[in-house]
Design a protein around this motif. Structure first.
Motif, PDB file in Angstrom:
ATOM      1  N   GLU A 154      -6.686   6.355  -0.470  1.00 47.63           N
ATOM      2  CA  GLU A 154      -6.472   5.114   0.289  1.00 47.63           C
ATOM      3  C   GLU A 154      -6.976   3.912  -0.508  1.00 47.63           C
ATOM      4  OE1 GLU A 154      -4.475   5.116   2.974  1.00 47.63           O
ATOM      5  OE2 GLU A 154      -4.406   7.150   2.196  1.00 47.63           O
ATOM      6  N   HIS A 174       0.847  -1.203   0.000  1.00 43.80           N
ATOM      7  CA  HIS A 174       0.000   0.000   0.000  1.00 43.80           C
ATOM      8  C   HIS A 174       0.889   1.262   0.000  1.00 43.80           C
ATOM      9  CE1 HIS A 174      -3.546   2.373   1.632  1.00 43.80           C
ATOM     10  NE2 HIS A 174      -2.553   3.096   2.118  1.00 43.80           N
ATOM     11  N   HIS A 234       3.307  10.252   4.717  1.00 43.24           N
ATOM     12  CA  HIS A 234       1.990   9.644   4.836  1.00 43.24           C
ATOM     13  C   HIS A 234       2.000   8.583   5.929  1.00 43.24           C
ATOM     14  CE1 HIS A 234      -1.937   8.333   3.410  1.00 43.24           C
ATOM     15  NE2 HIS A 234      -1.504   7.107   3.572  1.00 43.24           N
ATOM     16  N   ASP A 264      -0.344   5.468   7.865  1.00 42.93           N
ATOM     17  CA  ASP A 264      -1.492   4.604   7.652  1.00 42.93           C
ATOM     18  C   ASP A 264      -1.851   3.792   8.867  1.00 42.93           C
ATOM     19  OD1 ASP A 264      -2.712   4.560   4.942  1.00 42.93           O
ATOM     20  OD2 ASP A 264      -0.592   4.450   4.381  1.00 42.93           O
ATOM     21  N   HIS A 280       1.230   4.350  -2.740  1.00 40.00           N
ATOM     22  CA  HIS A 280       1.265   5.815  -2.563  1.00 40.00           C
ATOM     23  C   HIS A 280       2.497   6.402  -3.256  1.00 40.00           C
ATOM     24  CE1 HIS A 280      -2.119   6.416   0.051  1.00 40.00           C
ATOM     25  NE2 HIS A 280      -1.641   5.694   1.040  1.00 40.00           N
TER      26      HIS A 280
HETATM   27 ZN   LIG Z   1      -2.453   5.090   2.801  1.00 38.89          ZN
END
Ligand SMILES: [Zn+2]
Length: 224
Positions: A125, A95, A109, A111, A99
């Motif tokens: 997202e 993930h 960032h 998460d 990004h």
């Molecule tokens: Zn994210």
């Protein structure tokens, strides 16, 4: 960003890994599924993955969450919290790579763990999640793994299929509400079908059962 584009980005990364495989795996190549891992992608993209036992929490009060992963673009570092399962870490890692490739404006960032998310995810997202799913479990590789386990796709839920998956508990599957992920999850986590044992699709790709179930659903491989 449309989904096709995101899938293409994931495929491009897989191709780059494949292209550099001799260099990346001098001691012997892993299987194609084994090549699609965040740490391999990070090497290709010149990023560092930093495993930490604690990345702290983000926000305060009821909306606070334990940070599962971070992307620091300036320093070229993806941090992953080892508090989570291997599957969750793998998904979060992919993930963050999503990004990195899809959202160049995202400099720093943080998460939350993927499993705690649910609905209400922002578009970015969702895009990073979709990238992660495409990168870790590409359509082609899932289809290749699906056929020897369940036969010709799509697998349509009926009494026989429910029995092959659940045996005496088949009725539970037949009662699942329309549109639920129950059948997809049963297929994603199945370790045998019609008496033939195998590692589940979720295990083969190192994804959680729910992440694999979503993938099977979006690829149209299961129909309930
Ligand atoms: Zn994210």
């Amino acid at each position: 960003m449309d989904r096709k584009k995101i899938e293409q980005e994931a495929r491009r990364l897989q191709y780059e890994i494949w292209h550099k495989r001799k260099l990346l795996f001098p001691l012997g190549e892993p299987s194609p599924v084994g090549m699609c891992k965040p740490d391999v992608a990070a090497r290709v993209l010149d990023l560092e993955i930093d495993y930490r036992d604690d990345l702290g929490t983000f926000r305060a009060g009821p909306s606070a969450y334990t940070i599962a992963g971070m992307l620091d673009r300036g320093r070229g570092i993806i941090s992953l919290s080892t508090r989570f399962t291997d599957q969750a870490m793998r998904f979060t890692g992919a993930h963050e790579i999503g990004h990195f490739l899809l959202h160049p404006g995202e400099h720093f960032h943080r998460d939350r763990p993927v499993s705690e998310d649910g609905h209400g995810r922002s578009v970015r997202e969702q895009e990073a999640d979709y990238f992660a799913a495409c990168f870790l479990a590409s359509k082609r590789l899932i289809e290749e793994a699906f056929a020897p386990r369940f036969g010709k796709a799509p697998l349509v839920l009926d009494d026989n299929v429910a029995f092959y998956l659940r045996g005496a508990k088949a009725h539970e599957l037949m009662r699942a509400s329309t549109g639920s992920l129950d059948f997809a999850a049963a297929v994603a986590g199945a370790r045998s079908f019609a008496g033939t044992p195998f590692p589940s699709l979720a295990e083969k790709f190192g994804l959680s059962i729910s992440a694999m179930a979503i993938r099977l659903q979006e690829l149209g491989l299961v129909v309930s």
